[in-house]
Design an enzyme around this catalytic site. Sequence first.
Site, PDB file in Angstrom:
ATOM      1  N   GLN A  40       0.832  -1.206   0.000  1.00 59.84           N
ATOM      2  CA  GLN A  40       0.000   0.000   0.000  1.00 59.84           C
ATOM      3  C   GLN A  40       0.871   1.263   0.000  1.00 59.84           C
ATOM      4  O   GLN A  40       0.586   2.209  -0.737  1.00 59.84           O
ATOM      5  CB  GLN A  40      -0.921  -0.029   1.234  1.00 59.84           C
ATOM      6  CG  GLN A  40      -2.068   0.950   1.149  1.00 59.84           C
ATOM      7  CD  GLN A  40      -3.068   0.578   0.042  1.00 59.84           C
ATOM      8  OE1 GLN A  40      -3.139  -0.576  -0.378  1.00 59.84           O
ATOM      9  NE2 GLN A  40      -3.785   1.554  -0.446  1.00 59.84           N
ATOM     10  N   ILE A  41       1.925   1.249   0.787  1.00 67.27           N
ATOM     11  CA  ILE A  41       2.816   2.414   0.873  1.00 67.27           C
ATOM     12  C   ILE A  41       3.498   2.667  -0.469  1.00 67.27           C
ATOM     13  O   ILE A  41       3.628   3.808  -0.913  1.00 67.27           O
ATOM     14  CB  ILE A  41       3.856   2.219   2.000  1.00 67.27           C
ATOM     15  CG1 ILE A  41       3.156   2.319   3.355  1.00 67.27           C
ATOM     16  CG2 ILE A  41       5.003   3.221   1.896  1.00 67.27           C
ATOM     17  CD1 ILE A  41       3.981   1.828   4.528  1.00 67.27           C
ATOM     18  N   PHE A  42       3.889   1.589  -1.153  1.00 65.14           N
ATOM     19  CA  PHE A  42       4.578   1.732  -2.443  1.00 65.14           C
ATOM     20  C   PHE A  42       3.599   1.983  -3.594  1.00 65.14           C
ATOM     21  O   PHE A  42       4.009   2.275  -4.708  1.00 65.14           O
ATOM     22  CB  PHE A  42       5.431   0.489  -2.741  1.00 65.14           C
ATOM     23  CG  PHE A  42       6.784   0.531  -2.076  1.00 65.14           C
ATOM     24  CD1 PHE A  42       7.926   0.822  -2.831  1.00 65.14           C
ATOM     25  CD2 PHE A  42       6.937   0.291  -0.729  1.00 65.14           C
ATOM     26  CE1 PHE A  42       9.175   0.878  -2.223  1.00 65.14           C
ATOM     27  CE2 PHE A  42       8.180   0.339  -0.117  1.00 65.14           C
ATOM     28  CZ  PHE A  42       9.307   0.637  -0.862  1.00 65.14           C
ATOM     29  N   GLY A  43       2.291   1.833  -3.317  1.00 66.34           N
ATOM     30  CA  GLY A  43       1.300   2.044  -4.374  1.00 66.34           C
ATOM     31  C   GLY A  43       1.455   1.016  -5.474  1.00 66.34           C
ATOM     32  O   GLY A  43       1.807  -0.141  -5.210  1.00 66.34           O
ATOM     33  N   GLY A  44       1.234   1.439  -6.718  1.00 63.78           N
ATOM     34  CA  GLY A  44       1.317   0.520  -7.862  1.00 63.78           C
ATOM     35  C   GLY A  44       2.678  -0.137  -7.967  1.00 63.78           C
ATOM     36  O   GLY A  44       2.790  -1.313  -8.346  1.00 63.78           O
ATOM     37  N   GLU A  67       2.791 -25.610   6.271  1.00 66.68           N
ATOM     38  CA  GLU A  67       3.178 -25.994   7.652  1.00 66.68           C
ATOM     39  C   GLU A  67       2.028 -25.762   8.631  1.00 66.68           C
ATOM     40  O   GLU A  67       2.238 -25.401   9.781  1.00 66.68           O
ATOM     41  CB  GLU A  67       4.426 -25.225   8.111  1.00 66.68           C
ATOM     42  CG  GLU A  67       5.673 -25.486   7.278  1.00 66.68           C
ATOM     43  CD  GLU A  67       6.229 -26.898   7.478  1.00 66.68           C
ATOM     44  OE1 GLU A  67       5.942 -27.494   8.534  1.00 66.68           O
ATOM     45  OE2 GLU A  67       6.927 -27.383   6.573  1.00 66.68           O
ATOM     46  N   THR A  69      -2.185 -24.470   8.104  1.00 67.86           N
ATOM     47  CA  THR A  69      -2.833 -23.183   7.789  1.00 67.86           C
ATOM     48  C   THR A  69      -3.208 -22.453   9.084  1.00 67.86           C
ATOM     49  O   THR A  69      -3.243 -23.049  10.169  1.00 67.86           O
ATOM     50  CB  THR A  69      -4.113 -23.405   6.962  1.00 67.86           C
ATOM     51  OG1 THR A  69      -5.057 -24.136   7.761  1.00 67.86           O
ATOM     52  CG2 THR A  69      -3.830 -24.160   5.665  1.00 67.86           C
TER      53      THR A  69
HETATM   54  C1  LIG Z   1       4.445 -23.537  -2.668  1.00 69.42           C
HETATM   55  C2  LIG Z   1       3.990 -24.707  -1.792  1.00 69.42           C
HETATM   56  C3  LIG Z   1       4.931 -25.569  -1.284  1.00 69.42           C
HETATM   57  C4  LIG Z   1       4.549 -26.645  -0.464  1.00 69.42           C
HETATM   58  N1  LIG Z   1       5.514 -27.470   0.019  1.00 69.42           N
HETATM   59  C5  LIG Z   1       5.175 -28.528   0.761  1.00 69.42           C
HETATM   60  C6  LIG Z   1       6.169 -29.432   1.251  1.00 69.42           C
HETATM   61  O1  LIG Z   1       7.351 -29.263   1.010  1.00 69.42           O
HETATM   62  N2  LIG Z   1       5.788 -30.495   2.010  1.00 69.42           N
HETATM   63  C7  LIG Z   1       4.468 -30.713   2.295  1.00 69.42           C
HETATM   64  O2  LIG Z   1       4.171 -31.690   2.991  1.00 69.42           O
HETATM   65  N3  LIG Z   1       3.503 -29.872   1.849  1.00 69.42           N
HETATM   66  C8  LIG Z   1       3.814 -28.783   1.086  1.00 69.42           C
HETATM   67  N4  LIG Z   1       2.836 -27.935   0.617  1.00 69.42           N
HETATM   68  C9  LIG Z   1       1.439 -28.246   0.908  1.00 69.42           C
HETATM   69  C10 LIG Z   1       0.924 -27.401   2.058  1.00 69.42           C
HETATM   70  O3  LIG Z   1       1.435 -27.900   3.292  1.00 69.42           O
HETATM   71  C11 LIG Z   1      -0.616 -27.456   1.995  1.00 69.42           C
HETATM   72  O4  LIG Z   1      -0.993 -26.614   0.908  1.00 69.42           O
HETATM   73  C12 LIG Z   1      -1.241 -26.979   3.299  1.00 69.42           C
HETATM   74  O5  LIG Z   1      -1.060 -27.926   4.322  1.00 69.42           O
HETATM   75  C13 LIG Z   1      -2.757 -26.737   3.130  1.00 69.42           C
HETATM   76  O6  LIG Z   1      -3.376 -27.900   2.636  1.00 69.42           O
HETATM   77  P1  LIG Z   1      -4.268 -27.823   1.325  1.00 69.42           P
HETATM   78  O7  LIG Z   1      -3.579 -26.979   0.296  1.00 69.42           O
HETATM   79  O8  LIG Z   1      -4.649 -29.225   0.993  1.00 69.42           O
HETATM   80  O9  LIG Z   1      -5.549 -27.000   1.768  1.00 69.42           O
HETATM   81  P2  LIG Z   1      -6.869 -27.605   2.396  1.00 69.42           P
HETATM   82  O10 LIG Z   1      -6.535 -28.539   3.511  1.00 69.42           O
HETATM   83  O11 LIG Z   1      -7.737 -28.071   1.271  1.00 69.42           O
HETATM   84  O12 LIG Z   1      -7.471 -26.292   3.046  1.00 69.42           O
HETATM   85  C14 LIG Z   1      -8.152 -25.298   2.249  1.00 69.42           C
HETATM   86  C15 LIG Z   1      -8.681 -24.251   3.205  1.00 69.42           C
HETATM   87  O13 LIG Z   1      -9.609 -24.861   4.115  1.00 69.42           O
HETATM   88  C16 LIG Z   1      -9.200 -24.630   5.446  1.00 69.42           C
HETATM   89  N5  LIG Z   1      -9.513 -25.776   6.283  1.00 69.42           N
HETATM   90  C17 LIG Z   1      -9.202 -27.073   6.036  1.00 69.42           C
HETATM   91  N6  LIG Z   1      -9.599 -27.876   7.039  1.00 69.42           N
HETATM   92  C18 LIG Z   1     -10.198 -27.046   7.944  1.00 69.42           C
HETATM   93  C19 LIG Z   1     -10.820 -27.273   9.198  1.00 69.42           C
HETATM   94  N7  LIG Z   1     -10.932 -28.500   9.732  1.00 69.42           N
HETATM   95  N8  LIG Z   1     -11.319 -26.199   9.841  1.00 69.42           N
HETATM   96  C20 LIG Z   1     -11.217 -24.946   9.310  1.00 69.42           C
HETATM   97  N9  LIG Z   1     -10.656 -24.691   8.135  1.00 69.42           N
HETATM   98  C21 LIG Z   1     -10.140 -25.719   7.452  1.00 69.42           C
HETATM   99  C22 LIG Z   1      -7.710 -24.386   5.379  1.00 69.42           C
HETATM  100  O14 LIG Z   1      -7.262 -23.631   6.503  1.00 69.42           O
HETATM  101  C23 LIG Z   1      -7.585 -23.613   4.078  1.00 69.42           C
HETATM  102  O15 LIG Z   1      -7.877 -22.248   4.291  1.00 69.42           O
HETATM  103  C24 LIG Z   1       3.180 -26.848  -0.170  1.00 69.42           C
HETATM  104  C25 LIG Z   1       2.225 -25.945  -0.671  1.00 69.42           C
HETATM  105  C26 LIG Z   1       2.608 -24.890  -1.479  1.00 69.42           C
HETATM  106  C27 LIG Z   1       1.548 -23.941  -2.024  1.00 69.42           C
END
Ligand SMILES: Cc1cc2nc3c(=O)[nH]c(=O)nc-3n(C[C@H](O)[C@H](O)[C@H](O)COP(=O)(O)OP(=O)(O)OC[C@H]3O[C@@H](n4cnc5c(N)ncnc54)[C@H](O)[C@@H]3O)c2cc1C
Length: 87
Positions: A40-44, A67, A69
Amino acid sequence: MLTLHTAWKMDQGSMTDGEAGMAKLFASEVLGKVADEAVQIFGGMGLMDEGPVERIWRNARIERIWEGTSEIQRHIIARELLRPLLR
Ligand SMILES: Cc1cc2nc3c(=O)[nH]c(=O)nc-3n(C[C@H](O)[C@H](O)[C@H](O)COP(=O)(O)OP(=O)(O)OC[C@H]3O[C@@H](n4cnc5c(N)ncnc54)[C@H](O)[C@@H]3O)c2cc1C
């Protein structure tokens, strides 16, 4: 401080899942807010890939997903806080 304290507890072998969840949740949520504010500070220019801000903002976003969510961290924290009340 929360991250450092949690890391110290991990070194001591006394860190709980809930404490790890709090550190990860708080640090990644604050990172997201700070990175968004920087755009936001840097804008576009904040969204152009010539500068560092776009990369920081894009990289920051994944921290709330991998690791465990943010939603799953909240589950872990709530479970630990509620466990004594359910006994
Ligand atoms: C660039 C990248 C690198 C990655 N590298 C690795 C890796 O090296 N090793 C590895 O093991 N994994 C890796 N991942 C996977 C990552 O750990 C998963 O994307 C993450 O655990 C989320 O799981 P999902 O994408 O299946 O989302 P989902 O589990 O489908 O979740 C989707 C949404 O629903 C929400 N949600 C799900 N269950 C619940 C619940 N019970 N209550 C409330 N909300 C919920 C989640 O919080 C999220 O907002 C990587 C992902 C990316 C994008």
